[in-house]
Design a protein around this motif. Sequence first.
Motif, short mmCIF file in Angstrom:
data_model
loop_
_atom_site.label_atom_id
_atom_site.label_comp_id
_atom_site.label_asym_id
_atom_site.label_seq_id
_atom_site.Cartn_x
_atom_site.Cartn_y
_atom_site.Cartn_z
N ASN A 6 -9.99 32.97 -34.71
CA ASN A 6 -10.72 32.76 -33.46
C ASN A 6 -9.85 32.08 -32.40
N LEU A 7 -8.54 32.27 -32.51
CA LEU A 7 -7.62 31.61 -31.58
C LEU A 7 -7.87 32.04 -30.14
N ASP A 8 -8.13 33.32 -29.93
CA ASP A 8 -8.36 33.80 -28.57
C ASP A 8 -9.59 33.14 -27.94
N ILE A 9 -10.63 32.92 -28.74
CA ILE A 9 -11.84 32.26 -28.24
C ILE A 9 -11.54 30.82 -27.85
N SER A 18 -1.71 32.77 -23.05
CA SER A 18 -0.81 33.02 -24.18
C SER A 18 0.59 32.53 -23.88
N LYS A 19 1.09 32.83 -22.71
CA LYS A 19 2.45 32.43 -22.34
C LYS A 19 2.61 30.92 -22.41
N GLU A 20 1.63 30.20 -21.90
CA GLU A 20 1.65 28.74 -21.89
C GLU A 20 1.65 28.18 -23.33
N LEU A 21 0.76 28.70 -24.17
CA LEU A 21 0.66 28.21 -25.54
C LEU A 21 1.92 28.55 -26.34
N ALA A 22 2.40 29.76 -26.21
CA ALA A 22 3.60 30.18 -26.94
C ALA A 22 4.78 29.27 -26.61
N LYS A 23 4.96 28.98 -25.34
CA LYS A 23 6.05 28.11 -24.91
C LYS A 23 5.86 26.70 -25.46
N ILE A 51 -0.57 24.15 -32.64
CA ILE A 51 -1.65 24.84 -31.92
C ILE A 51 -2.84 23.90 -31.76
N CYS A 52 -3.23 23.26 -32.87
CA CYS A 52 -4.38 22.35 -32.83
C CYS A 52 -4.13 21.17 -31.90
N ALA A 53 -2.94 20.63 -31.93
CA ALA A 53 -2.61 19.50 -31.06
C ALA A 53 -2.69 19.92 -29.60
N TYR A 54 -2.13 21.09 -29.28
CA TYR A 54 -2.12 21.55 -27.89
C TYR A 54 -3.52 21.88 -27.39
N PRO A 59 -8.25 22.96 -37.33
CA PRO A 59 -7.94 24.28 -37.89
C PRO A 59 -9.19 25.14 -38.09
N GLY A 60 -10.30 24.53 -38.45
CA GLY A 60 -11.54 25.27 -38.64
C GLY A 60 -12.11 25.86 -37.36
#
Length: 71
Positions: A6-9, A18-23, A51-54, A59-60
Amino acid sequence: MEIIVNLDIMMVTRKVRSKELAKAIGITEANLSQLKRGKVKGVRFETLAKICAYLDCQPGDILAFNNNETV
């Protein structure tokens, strides 16, 4: 049985592109896209933690388990 991503949500909820998170987490946009679509065989705990920190989530919030077995 499957793991649902559910990352996109979560990204929409947090208004993160996406670009911001990937970087921010140090992976390519292509790899992030694969992860968002659930097309990866695994994810490193380090990457999941970043990912969770940002996104300020758990994780759930990103991963869910679907136990609907069709026999």
